[in-house]
Design a protein around this motif. Structure first.
Motif, PDB file in Angstrom:
ATOM      1  N   LEU A 146       0.842  -1.192   0.000  1.00  0.00           N
ATOM      2  CA  LEU A 146       0.000   0.000   0.000  1.00  0.00           C
ATOM      3  C   LEU A 146       0.875   1.238   0.000  1.00  0.00           C
ATOM      4  CD1 LEU A 146      -3.237   0.653   1.990  1.00  0.00           C
ATOM      5  CD2 LEU A 146      -1.384   2.314   2.169  1.00  0.00           C
ATOM      6  N   LEU A 147       0.554   2.193  -0.869  1.00  0.00           N
ATOM      7  CA  LEU A 147       1.213   3.492  -0.908  1.00  0.00           C
ATOM      8  C   LEU A 147       0.208   4.546  -0.488  1.00  0.00           C
ATOM      9  CD1 LEU A 147       3.570   5.426  -1.758  1.00  0.00           C
ATOM     10  CD2 LEU A 147       2.522   5.464  -4.034  1.00  0.00           C
ATOM     11  N   ASP A 148       0.553   5.336   0.523  1.00  0.00           N
ATOM     12  CA  ASP A 148      -0.322   6.394   1.025  1.00  0.00           C
ATOM     13  C   ASP A 148       0.357   7.733   0.788  1.00  0.00           C
ATOM     14  OD1 ASP A 148      -2.202   7.905   2.276  1.00  0.00           O
ATOM     15  OD2 ASP A 148      -1.796   7.201   4.298  1.00  0.00           O
ATOM     16  N   SER A 151       0.196  11.106   3.561  1.00  0.00           N
ATOM     17  CA  SER A 151      -0.254  10.187   4.618  1.00  0.00           C
ATOM     18  C   SER A 151      -0.608  10.885   5.915  1.00  0.00           C
ATOM     19  CB  SER A 151       0.825   9.130   4.871  1.00  0.00           C
ATOM     20  OG  SER A 151       2.072   9.756   5.159  1.00  0.00           O
ATOM     21  N   GLY A 152      -0.017  12.074   6.170  1.00  0.00           N
ATOM     22  CA  GLY A 152      -0.353  12.791   7.396  1.00  0.00           C
ATOM     23  C   GLY A 152      -0.060  11.978   8.634  1.00  0.00           C
ATOM     24  N   ILE A 153      -1.072  11.777   9.461  1.00  0.00           N
ATOM     25  CA  ILE A 153      -0.881  11.028  10.715  1.00  0.00           C
ATOM     26  C   ILE A 153      -1.199   9.542  10.548  1.00  0.00           C
ATOM     27  CG2 ILE A 153      -1.198  13.002  12.224  1.00  0.00           C
ATOM     28  CD1 ILE A 153      -4.084  12.296  12.535  1.00  0.00           C
ATOM     29  N   GLY A 154      -1.299   9.069   9.302  1.00  0.00           N
ATOM     30  CA  GLY A 154      -1.423   7.633   9.051  1.00  0.00           C
ATOM     31  C   GLY A 154      -2.838   7.093   9.082  1.00  0.00           C
ATOM     32  N   THR A 155      -3.836   7.931   8.807  1.00  0.00           N
ATOM     33  CA  THR A 155      -5.229   7.487   8.895  1.00  0.00           C
ATOM     34  C   THR A 155      -5.523   6.317   7.969  1.00  0.00           C
ATOM     35  OG1 THR A 155      -5.801   9.809   9.324  1.00  0.00           O
ATOM     36  CG2 THR A 155      -7.601   8.304   8.833  1.00  0.00           C
ATOM     37  N   SER A 156      -5.075   6.394   6.721  1.00  0.00           N
ATOM     38  CA  SER A 156      -5.362   5.333   5.747  1.00  0.00           C
ATOM     39  C   SER A 156      -4.704   4.015   6.143  1.00  0.00           C
ATOM     40  CB  SER A 156      -4.879   5.756   4.355  1.00  0.00           C
ATOM     41  OG  SER A 156      -5.521   6.931   3.927  1.00  0.00           O
ATOM     42  N   VAL A 157      -3.531   4.104   6.734  1.00  0.00           N
ATOM     43  CA  VAL A 157      -2.826   2.887   7.154  1.00  0.00           C
ATOM     44  C   VAL A 157      -3.618   2.158   8.229  1.00  0.00           C
ATOM     45  CG1 VAL A 157      -0.755   2.032   8.321  1.00  0.00           C
ATOM     46  CG2 VAL A 157      -0.557   3.749   6.511  1.00  0.00           C
ATOM     47  N   ILE A 168      -1.276  -7.217   4.246  1.00  0.00           N
ATOM     48  CA  ILE A 168      -0.436  -6.155   3.688  1.00  0.00           C
ATOM     49  C   ILE A 168       0.915  -6.193   4.390  1.00  0.00           C
ATOM     50  CG2 ILE A 168      -0.181  -3.680   3.283  1.00  0.00           C
ATOM     51  CD1 ILE A 168      -3.172  -3.412   3.248  1.00  0.00           C
ATOM     52  N   LYS A 169       1.952  -6.445   3.632  1.00  0.00           N
ATOM     53  CA  LYS A 169       3.294  -6.587   4.197  1.00  0.00           C
ATOM     54  C   LYS A 169       4.114  -5.306   4.110  1.00  0.00           C
ATOM     55  CE  LYS A 169       2.407 -10.940   4.847  1.00  0.00           C
ATOM     56  NZ  LYS A 169       2.117 -11.438   6.219  1.00  0.00           N
ATOM     57  N   GLU A 170       3.694  -4.380   3.229  1.00  0.00           N
ATOM     58  CA  GLU A 170       4.485  -3.173   3.007  1.00  0.00           C
ATOM     59  C   GLU A 170       3.581  -1.948   2.960  1.00  0.00           C
ATOM     60  OE1 GLU A 170       7.702  -1.350  -0.231  1.00  0.00           O
ATOM     61  OE2 GLU A 170       6.358  -2.997  -0.779  1.00  0.00           O
ATOM     62  N   TYR A 171       3.864  -0.993   3.831  1.00  0.00           N
ATOM     63  CA  TYR A 171       3.181   0.298   3.833  1.00  0.00           C
ATOM     64  C   TYR A 171       4.222   1.379   3.551  1.00  0.00           C
ATOM     65  CZ  TYR A 171      -0.697  -2.002   6.335  1.00  0.00           C
ATOM     66  OH  TYR A 171      -1.729  -2.824   6.711  1.00  0.00           O
ATOM     67  N   VAL A 172       3.984   2.188   2.525  1.00  0.00           N
ATOM     68  CA  VAL A 172       4.860   3.306   2.210  1.00  0.00           C
ATOM     69  C   VAL A 172       4.064   4.592   2.410  1.00  0.00           C
ATOM     70  CG1 VAL A 172       6.267   4.441   0.471  1.00  0.00           C
ATOM     71  CG2 VAL A 172       6.201   1.944   0.584  1.00  0.00           C
ATOM     72  N   ILE A 223      -2.510  -1.168  -3.665  1.00  0.00           N
ATOM     73  CA  ILE A 223      -3.437  -0.068  -3.370  1.00  0.00           C
ATOM     74  C   ILE A 223      -2.634   1.216  -3.236  1.00  0.00           C
ATOM     75  CG2 ILE A 223      -5.195   0.838  -1.806  1.00  0.00           C
ATOM     76  CD1 ILE A 223      -5.754  -1.958  -0.847  1.00  0.00           C
ATOM     77  N   VAL A 224      -3.060   2.244  -3.950  1.00  0.00           N
ATOM     78  CA  VAL A 224      -2.484   3.581  -3.814  1.00  0.00           C
ATOM     79  C   VAL A 224      -3.598   4.512  -3.347  1.00  0.00           C
ATOM     80  CG1 VAL A 224      -1.390   5.519  -4.987  1.00  0.00           C
ATOM     81  CG2 VAL A 224      -0.740   3.172  -5.578  1.00  0.00           C
ATOM     82  N   ILE A 225      -3.340   5.267  -2.287  1.00  0.00           N
ATOM     83  CA  ILE A 225      -4.365   6.107  -1.662  1.00  0.00           C
ATOM     84  C   ILE A 225      -3.867   7.541  -1.549  1.00  0.00           C
ATOM     85  CG2 ILE A 225      -5.733   6.513   0.430  1.00  0.00           C
ATOM     86  CD1 ILE A 225      -5.588   3.541   1.023  1.00  0.00           C
ATOM     87  N   ALA A 226      -4.761   8.484  -1.834  1.00  0.00           N
ATOM     88  CA  ALA A 226      -4.535   9.890  -1.508  1.00  0.00           C
ATOM     89  C   ALA A 226      -5.791  10.372  -0.790  1.00  0.00           C
ATOM     90  CB  ALA A 226      -4.259  10.721  -2.752  1.00  0.00           C
TER      91      ALA A 226
END
Length: 432
Positions: A146-148, A151-157, A168-172, A223-226
């Motif tokens: 997942l790419l955020d 990301s700010g304070i990590g809400t999407s994560v 999900i093994k990788e969060y960027v 997954i890519v999130i903005a």
């Protein structure tokens, strides 16, 4: 002899008791359907942030006077709600920058704290709702990365981890504010300062933080999130460049989500137009389609309305720290977060269904005796209102009564529904 009849509920079954010994059980009327044909509602109950995040926030808020957070949070919330960066030229119909946008929005630590005290629960509920729709429609979807962006304070994560767990093994996480990255790491550490560690032991494993979205990286992410990010960018060219780069790094799903006001809806329309141009370029690396909320890849009908209205949806969220002191929100006990969003799926073309026409419910439905009134964005790209009566068949009628704002209405081929335009359209659109 007088026989008393008593009716009561036993578990999930209606029962009739006649006399002391005779019991007859009658099941509730159920709406039989397959999950593929008639999907469950995408709407969720009131969303609450995870317990681990709540504990970390309580530790964070104790470091600041409650009165200061309340006062500054209200002002910060008003500023974000009234921020404007995009407008449409009335003659050419082209996007333009708003001169009084105030430039790009930058966050320091205290702004991050205010964001957590005002917007975190509602933004968490919105992204959780959109990810839930993807998961519900895809069935056994198990993203690995997942790419955020922003990301700010990590809400999407937090929302993705709550839904998908350890698959999900990788969060960027990419945010140009080092202080915001530090605050996100602080919350992931459970409210503990571990800056002295080279690799902090986060509550969610696989975390990486960056400050820039680089076009040199060849990685793609499932997954890519903005989330609430495009509105923070003041320059139109920068918005388009970011949108293209996010699409380039998308492996399966690109999720763009903004606030549900006119400004947020315009940012989503800009992103939709930008990516559809890439898809229509016939480049094999850009195969994809609009996954949600649109059921078509045509021109968005909101761009042809005489009266400009936002395209938005709603999700209930728990109250933030600032909202708990508001008599208005306390009377409800929750906040209805309105958001605009678009999801693109990459690598596939839009699937065709020969049995149904697919429409999106774009407002709260009205259930009446014998019929249901629905507002729809149709598969043909029109904003309409329709009535689904019992006479159209028990299956379709029962399906329509279970719909909620943001769900899909599946209209069987051969079943005609009368559509009435919701809003006046421009003369150009009417003549096309």
């Amino acid at each position: 002899m007088l026989v008393r009849v008593r009716r009561f509920i036993l578990g999930r079954r209606k029962c009739t008791l006649r006399g002391p010994t005779r019991i007859r059980a009658r099941p509730f009327v159920t709406f039989s359907r397959s999950a593929e044909e008639y999907p469950e509602s995408y709407s969720l109950k009131t969303q609450r942030i995870p317990a681990a995040l709540r504990t970390a926030l309580e530790k964070l808020f104790r470091q600041y006077p409650r009165q200061s957070l309340q006062r500054d949070g209200v002002a910060f919330n008003r500023y974000l709600a009234n921020r404007r960066t995009l407008t449409v030229n009335g003659l050419s119909g082209e996007w333009e920058n708003v001169g009084q946008s105030g430039g790009p929005l930058t966050y320091r630590k205290y702004e991050g704290v205010l964001y957590a005290a005002t917007w975190l629960p509602s933004s968490y509920a919105a992204i959780r709702r959109v990810l839930h729709e993807i998961n519900a429609r895809e069935g056994n979807f198990q993203p690995k990365s997942l790419l955020d962006f922003g990301s700010g304070i990590g809400t999407s994560v937090w929302a993705a981890h709550d839904l998908f767990g350890d698959t999900i093994k990788e969060y960027v996480c990419i945010d140009d504010s080092e202080e915001m990255n530090g605050l996100a790491s602080y919350l992931l550490n459970g409210g503990e300062d571990k800056t002295d560690q080279l690799v902090p032991d986060h509550y969610i494993s696989g975390m990486r933080f960056r400050r820039l979205l680089s076009s040199t990286f060849e990685n793609s992410y499932d997954i890519v999130i903005a989330l609430y990010t495009l509105g923070d960018l003041a320059d139109l060219r920068q918005k388009r460049a970011v949108i293209r780069e996010l699409w380039k790094q998308t492996g399966k799903f690109l999720v763009l989500l903004e606030r549900g006001n006119l400004e947020g809806s315009r940012n989503i329309l800009l992103a939709r137009e930008t990516i559809l141009k890439k898809i229509r370029s016939q480049d094999s690396s850009n195969v994809g389609f609009v996954y949600a909320p649109c059921t078509h890849d045509l021109v968005c009908p909101h761009t042809t309305l005489v009266t400009k209205l936002p395209c938005h949806f709603g999700q209930r969220a728990e109250l933030s720290l600032v909202e708990t002191d508001s008599d208005y929100y306390k009377s409800y006990g929750y906040k209805l977060e309105k958001f605009s969003y678009v999801v693109f799926k990459k690598g596939d073309e839009r699937p065709e269904n020969s049995n149904y026409s697919l429409h999106r419910v774009i407002g709260p439905e009205k259930r009446r005796s014998g019929h249901v009134v629905c507002k729809l964005c149709t598969q043909q790209g029109h904003l309409v209102q329709t009535v689904v009566p019992k006479s159209k068949g028990r299956t379709l009628y029962k399906h329509s009564r279970q719909l909620k704002w943001g769900d899909h209405l599946l209209q069987p081929r051969g079943v005609e529904l009368k559509f009435l335009d919701l809003y006046p359209r421009s003369s150009h659109e009417e003549g096309s």
